[in-house]
Design a protein around this motif. Structure first.
Motif, PDB file in Angstrom:
ATOM      1  N   HIS A  73       0.825  -1.211   0.000  1.00 28.87           N
ATOM      2  CA  HIS A  73       0.000   0.000   0.000  1.00 28.87           C
ATOM      3  C   HIS A  73       0.858   1.259   0.000  1.00 28.87           C
ATOM      4  O   HIS A  73       0.641   2.156  -0.821  1.00 28.87           O
ATOM      5  CB  HIS A  73      -0.930   0.022   1.215  1.00 28.87           C
ATOM      6  N   ALA A  74       1.797   1.344   0.926  1.00 27.51           N
ATOM      7  CA  ALA A  74       2.594   2.570   1.052  1.00 27.51           C
ATOM      8  C   ALA A  74       3.509   2.797  -0.154  1.00 27.51           C
ATOM      9  O   ALA A  74       3.480   3.885  -0.740  1.00 27.51           O
ATOM     10  CB  ALA A  74       3.396   2.554   2.356  1.00 27.51           C
ATOM     11  N   SER A  79       2.745   0.570   9.059  1.00 27.03           N
ATOM     12  CA  SER A  79       3.331   1.292  10.196  1.00 27.03           C
ATOM     13  C   SER A  79       2.884   2.739  10.130  1.00 27.03           C
ATOM     14  O   SER A  79       2.480   3.237   9.067  1.00 27.03           O
ATOM     15  CB  SER A  79       4.861   1.227  10.166  1.00 27.03           C
ATOM     16  N   LEU A  80       2.976   3.432  11.246  1.00 22.18           N
ATOM     17  CA  LEU A  80       2.635   4.849  11.263  1.00 22.18           C
ATOM     18  C   LEU A  80       3.652   5.669  10.483  1.00 22.18           C
ATOM     19  O   LEU A  80       3.310   6.708   9.904  1.00 22.18           O
ATOM     20  CB  LEU A  80       2.539   5.352  12.705  1.00 22.18           C
ATOM     21  N   GLU A  81       4.895   5.181  10.433  1.00 22.20           N
ATOM     22  CA  GLU A  81       5.925   5.876   9.656  1.00 22.20           C
ATOM     23  C   GLU A  81       5.569   5.866   8.172  1.00 22.20           C
ATOM     24  O   GLU A  81       5.679   6.883   7.472  1.00 22.20           O
ATOM     25  CB  GLU A  81       7.294   5.221   9.876  1.00 22.20           C
ATOM     26  N   SER A 120      -6.859   5.812  12.517  1.00 18.50           N
ATOM     27  CA  SER A 120      -7.559   4.531  12.665  1.00 18.50           C
ATOM     28  C   SER A 120      -6.562   3.378  12.670  1.00 18.50           C
ATOM     29  O   SER A 120      -6.746   2.394  13.388  1.00 18.50           O
ATOM     30  CB  SER A 120      -8.585   4.370  11.540  1.00 18.50           C
ATOM     31  N   LEU A 121      -5.497   3.492  11.872  1.00 16.83           N
ATOM     32  CA  LEU A 121      -4.420   2.504  11.869  1.00 16.83           C
ATOM     33  C   LEU A 121      -3.719   2.461  13.225  1.00 16.83           C
ATOM     34  O   LEU A 121      -3.369   1.381  13.726  1.00 16.83           O
ATOM     35  CB  LEU A 121      -3.411   2.853  10.767  1.00 16.83           C
ATOM     36  N   ALA A 122      -3.525   3.622  13.838  1.00 18.56           N
ATOM     37  CA  ALA A 122      -2.812   3.700  15.118  1.00 18.56           C
ATOM     38  C   ALA A 122      -3.489   2.863  16.194  1.00 18.56           C
ATOM     39  O   ALA A 122      -2.820   2.275  17.051  1.00 18.56           O
ATOM     40  CB  ALA A 122      -2.713   5.153  15.575  1.00 18.56           C
ATOM     41  N   VAL A 123      -4.809   2.766  16.151  1.00 17.34           N
ATOM     42  CA  VAL A 123      -5.536   2.000  17.170  1.00 17.34           C
ATOM     43  C   VAL A 123      -5.247   0.511  17.033  1.00 17.34           C
ATOM     44  O   VAL A 123      -5.049  -0.185  18.027  1.00 17.34           O
ATOM     45  CB  VAL A 123      -7.051   2.277  17.101  1.00 17.34           C
TER      46      VAL A 123
END
Length: 345
Positions: free
Chosen positions: A76-77, A99-101, A320-323
């Motif tokens: 995706h990224a 990842s959040l990064e 939302s990913l962070a959760v």
């Protein structure tokens, strides 16, 4: 007409993106891409599009203005960033990154290139959810005390293009299992309904039912919001009978039940004994053998044509990913994990 390319021609592309682009009067499917050349050729023929076998080649096509990224999660990224850097608008499937990064890099690429980045969190556009948010925003339930949300079905093997060999079960490609496939839908929905961030997460994230999986297939989380609302989220690939895609909000003056009744998509039960039943159409499901319009493609087209902020921005997708990342960490450490302003503290 926005000329679009669809990168990845698996189940989500075939059941959602491609038919919805075809039905939308403002979009034209110009190209499709898949490393499975036979699949790419078949889909291209079906939709009258050009077939590509590498996303790099598709992104060189100057006619394509926007792309859907419908690949395994680990791609995706990199594909989104490459597309944005190529001057394309991007609709990326969830979870937006591993990842959040990575999520931050995607957001930065969108800002740097002045192109739209939208994450395909379709639960925000379900009619019962929109109506529930309206009721909550009006304060009809008073103070909100708690919630319960669940998303479970028998697993990706029942509908994925690759069946039991699907990338969904492989940690190196999926990064996360049921929590990434289903749980992230519900973390996004809760944030949308309640209008606040999740502040603390406790979780059990396990592999219980899928012998071939190196990712989770069953998870239960306890979530606490900024204002102190507490509730549970369950995500599972081990619900072998009827799919569950329900959410309940418990408040001071009543209860909202979403997608729980087979007859009514939203049921409002009030403290005074009154009940309001809403028939607002069915939620999208893999059980039905076909998909209703998720409205994701329409929202994506609108933000491009009107030069508006996407209905689900990269920042929203990141929060939302962070959760779910917090849930993984909580399960691994056996400790509650805190978030601050939508990201891990």
């Amino acid at each position: 007409m926005i000329k679009v390319g669809v990168i990845g021609c698996g189940s989500i592309a075939q059941h959602r993106h491609l038919p919805e682009y075809q039905q939308n009067q403002e979009t034209e499917i110009a190209a499709v891409c898949d490393i499975n050349q036979l699949r790419a050729d078949q889909i291209a023929k079906e939709y009258g599009a050009k077939a590509y076998y590498s996303y790099e080649e598709l992104l060189k096509d100057p006619e394509i203005e926007a792309v859907s990224v419908c690949t395994p999660n680990y791609l995706h990224a990199p594909i989104t960033i490459a597309a944005l850097n190529s001057g394309k608008h991007v609709l990326c499937e969830k979870p937006m990154a591993t990842s959040l990064e990575e999520a931050e890099q995607m957001i930065m690429a969108s800002e740097k290139n002045g192109k739209k980045l939208m994450i395909a969190h379709n639960q925000r556009f379900v009619r019962s959810h929109e109506k529930a948010r309206e009721i909550l925003e009006k304060g009809e339930l008073g103070k909100i005390y708690s919630f319960r949300t669940a998303f479970g079905h028998p697993g990706p093997e029942t509908w994925s293009a690759d069946g039991t060999n699907s990338w969904f079960f492989k940690k190196e490609q999926a990064f996360i299992g049921a929590m990434g496939d289903l749980g992230v839908h519900k973390t996004d929905l809760l944030r949308f309904l309640l209008g606040e961030e999740i502040e603390e997460v406790a979780a059990f994230v396990e592999t219980s039912s899928k012998e071939n999986a190196t990712v989770d297939d069953t998870a239960v989380c306890v979530l606490k919001t900024e204002s102190g609302i507490i509730g549970t989220l369950a995500a599972s690939w081990s619900y072998v009978a009827k799919e569950d895609n329900s959410t309940i909000i418990y408040g001071e003056k009543g209860i909202l039940r979403m997608e729980e009744s087979p007859e009514y998509s939203l049921v409002a039960q009030y403290k005074d004994g009154s009940v309001v039943n809403y028939s607002l159409g069915q939620i999208q499901t893999n059980d039905s053998g076909g998909q209703n319009d998720s409205r994701v493609i329409a929202k994506f087209a609108e933000c491009i044509l009107n030069d508006e902020e996407p209905a689900v921005s990269g920042e929203e997708g990141k929060r939302s990913l962070a959760v779910i990342i917090a849930a993984l960490k909580a399960s691994e450490t056996k400790k509650n994990v805190r978030l601050a302003n939508g990201v891990l503290a």
